[in-house]
Design a protein around this motif. Structure first.
Motif, PDB file in Angstrom:
ATOM      1  N   VAL A 129      -0.296  -6.843 -13.707  1.00 27.07           N
ATOM      2  CA  VAL A 129      -1.203  -6.446 -12.632  1.00 27.07           C
ATOM      3  C   VAL A 129      -0.685  -7.072 -11.340  1.00 27.07           C
ATOM      4  N   THR A 130      -0.031  -6.252 -10.529  1.00 26.87           N
ATOM      5  CA  THR A 130       0.576  -6.706  -9.281  1.00 26.87           C
ATOM      6  C   THR A 130      -0.187  -6.131  -8.100  1.00 26.87           C
ATOM      7  N   ARG A 131      -0.549  -6.982  -7.163  1.00 20.77           N
ATOM      8  CA  ARG A 131      -1.250  -6.539  -5.967  1.00 20.77           C
ATOM      9  C   ARG A 131      -0.230  -6.388  -4.840  1.00 20.77           C
ATOM     10  N   PHE A 132       0.130  -5.163  -4.542  1.00 22.01           N
ATOM     11  CA  PHE A 132       1.118  -4.890  -3.514  1.00 22.01           C
ATOM     12  C   PHE A 132       0.495  -4.989  -2.125  1.00 22.01           C
ATOM     13  N   PRO A 133       1.322  -5.240  -1.101  1.00 21.64           N
ATOM     14  CA  PRO A 133       0.808  -5.238   0.275  1.00 21.64           C
ATOM     15  C   PRO A 133       0.512  -3.802   0.720  1.00 21.64           C
ATOM     16  N   MET A 134      -0.267  -3.678   1.772  1.00 16.43           N
ATOM     17  CA  MET A 134      -0.549  -2.360   2.324  1.00 16.43           C
ATOM     18  C   MET A 134       0.750  -1.721   2.831  1.00 16.43           C
ATOM     19  N   PRO A 135       0.881  -0.398   2.700  1.00 20.35           N
ATOM     20  CA  PRO A 135      -0.132   0.587   2.299  1.00 20.35           C
ATOM     21  C   PRO A 135      -0.099   0.939   0.822  1.00 20.35           C
ATOM     22  N   PHE A 136       0.660   0.197   0.012  1.00 16.19           N
ATOM     23  CA  PHE A 136       0.875   0.589  -1.371  1.00 16.19           C
ATOM     24  C   PHE A 136      -0.405   0.668  -2.214  1.00 16.19           C
ATOM     25  N   PRO A 137      -1.382  -0.233  -2.047  1.00 16.30           N
ATOM     26  CA  PRO A 137      -2.631  -0.066  -2.809  1.00 16.30           C
ATOM     27  C   PRO A 137      -3.339   1.245  -2.501  1.00 16.30           C
ATOM     28  N   LEU A 138      -3.284   1.695  -1.247  1.00 12.28           N
ATOM     29  CA  LEU A 138      -3.910   2.971  -0.893  1.00 12.28           C
ATOM     30  C   LEU A 138      -3.194   4.122  -1.588  1.00 12.28           C
TER      31      LEU A 138
END
Length: 406
Positions: A129-138
């Protein structure tokens, strides 16, 4: 059934065996749109075009490539590049790329604009579970809402999808091997001398190559390493310390690799987990084995396998391999010694590996599963039920026209 597939990055060549199998199935048409691919991939596309008259591929130009950013997520395709023949309307679109990739967003937008209502499926391999920087989560959330089905390659990849909020259908469709190419040689004898441990892959720290060299010294066995990478110089130093006992071989194609695997008494994948920071220095991305395709290739050749407990290595091996704690050189040496000293164990693991590959991990089985999913979606089945029907048997080969990338 016309299937349109999009794929980007240097690892596209790993998919060409699947494309080959799909093209042999009657009744379906496949079109591949690819970008930022390697010269070897282009050659494979050309080979497939010669082999399958119905096969075509379009290699598209790109604005941003994997080489500049360090990650396939940032590949940006120039879909508006030099125009070619119109793409026939597909019956289904399959995107080979994670939900957060820029190219995935582009492919889904292309589908919405040109072929609204066409079912879409998406590949998924991320097992962290990787939390990417914006805009990738969008982009990721947009993909979850847009596709009809996501096809994770392992249970861990499906768990990551759920943790990130995807609630749609997610049948597991693993990676595979072409068992027409990767198969035991007629004269292979498990446990023959000299005892040789082998490795195929990138010579990088997260692959545990240096751990393997240390373990081989403890066991006093030969080593055969196939690949290339930043640790090549250290491998050459190890070869100089142990003349004739450590061999390094350059990358080879699929046709040559089974022969090298056949020289190995045991194949080892001693991967360790690392944090990757080659995209943005302040964003750490855990790097953990997402599958370990070469394990399947080795098992298909009848080679016993040993792997660390990192990522999906234990899942892929199942009961056909020996597992050890990542980074524990003594434990790895112990597994190698066990296989050296117990030919019956080596023979048993060899047989188990062949059975596991033929049951789960051939491209023939993967192609059949994909056809089940796509047929279900094309026949109007819901995302929850697609893939439970009988495949229609044929996949149309992909038309490939190569556009200039420069």
């Amino acid at each position: 059934m016309h299937v349109l597939t999009t794929v980007v990055g240097s690892r596209t060549e790993h998919w060409t065996d699947l494309f080959d199998i799909l093209c042999e199935r009657p009744g379906v048409r496949l079109t591949v749109l690819a970008a930022d691919v390697s010269p070897r991939t282009r050659r494979e596309f050309a080979r497939l075009a010669r082999r399958h008259p119905a096969f075509e591929a379009r290699t598209l130009p790109h604005w941003l490539g994997e080489g500049r950013s360090g990650h396939m997520a940032s590949v940006l395709v120039r879909f508006g590049g030099r125009p070619g023949p119109a793409i026939p309307p597909p019956d289904v679109v399959h995107v080979i790329g994670e939900a957060a990739y820029l190219s995935t967003w582009q492919a889904l937008r292309l589908c919405r604009r040109r072929w609204p209502g066409v079912p879409t499926t998406l590949y998924a391999a991320q097992n962290v579970v990787t939390r990417f920087p914006m805009p990738f989560p969008l982009l990721e959330r947009h993909a979850y809402r847009s596709v009809d089905m996501i096809l994770p390659i392992t249970p861990a990849a499906r768990d990551v999808l759920r943790a990130k909020g995807y609630r749609g259908a997610a049948p597991i469709v693993p990676l595979g091997v072409d068992d027409r190419i990767f198969r035991p040689p007629p004269s292979r004898r498990v446990g023959y001398q000299p005892f040789t441990v082998g490795f195929v892959g990138r010579f990088e720290h997260h692959k545990g190559v240096l751990d393997l060299l240390r373990a081989s010294e403890l066991v006093d066995c030969d080593v055969l390493l196939v690949g290339d990478g930043s640790l090549t110089a250290e491998i050459d130093l190890a070869a100089a310390r142990r003349p004739g006992r450590v061999r390094r071989h350059a990358w080879v194609g699929h046709a040559e690799l089974p022969g090298l695997l056949g020289e190995m008494s045991v194949f080892a994948l001693p991967s360790v987990e690392v944090v990757q920071r080659n995209v943005l220095p302040w964003v750490g991305i855990p790097l953990r084995e997402q599958f370990g395709r070469v394990l399947v290739e080795a098992m298909a050749c009848g080679v016993p396998v040993v792997g660390s407990d990192v990522g999906e290595v234990p899942y892929v091996m199942g009961d056909a391999g020996l597992v050890f704690a990542a980074g524990d050189v003594a434990a790895l040496a112990g597994r190698l010694a066990a296989l050296r000293d117990d030919p019956a164990l080596a023979q048993d693991l060899s047989a188990r590996g062949l059975t596991r590959v033929r049951t789960h991990f051939t491209w023939q089985r993967v192609a059949e599963r994909l056809c089940q999913v796509w047929d279900g979606l094309c026949d109007g089945g819901s995302a929850a039920t697609a893939g439970t029907g009988t495949p229609n048997g044929r996949i149309t080969a992909v038309a490939v026209e190569e556009a200039s990338t420069r």
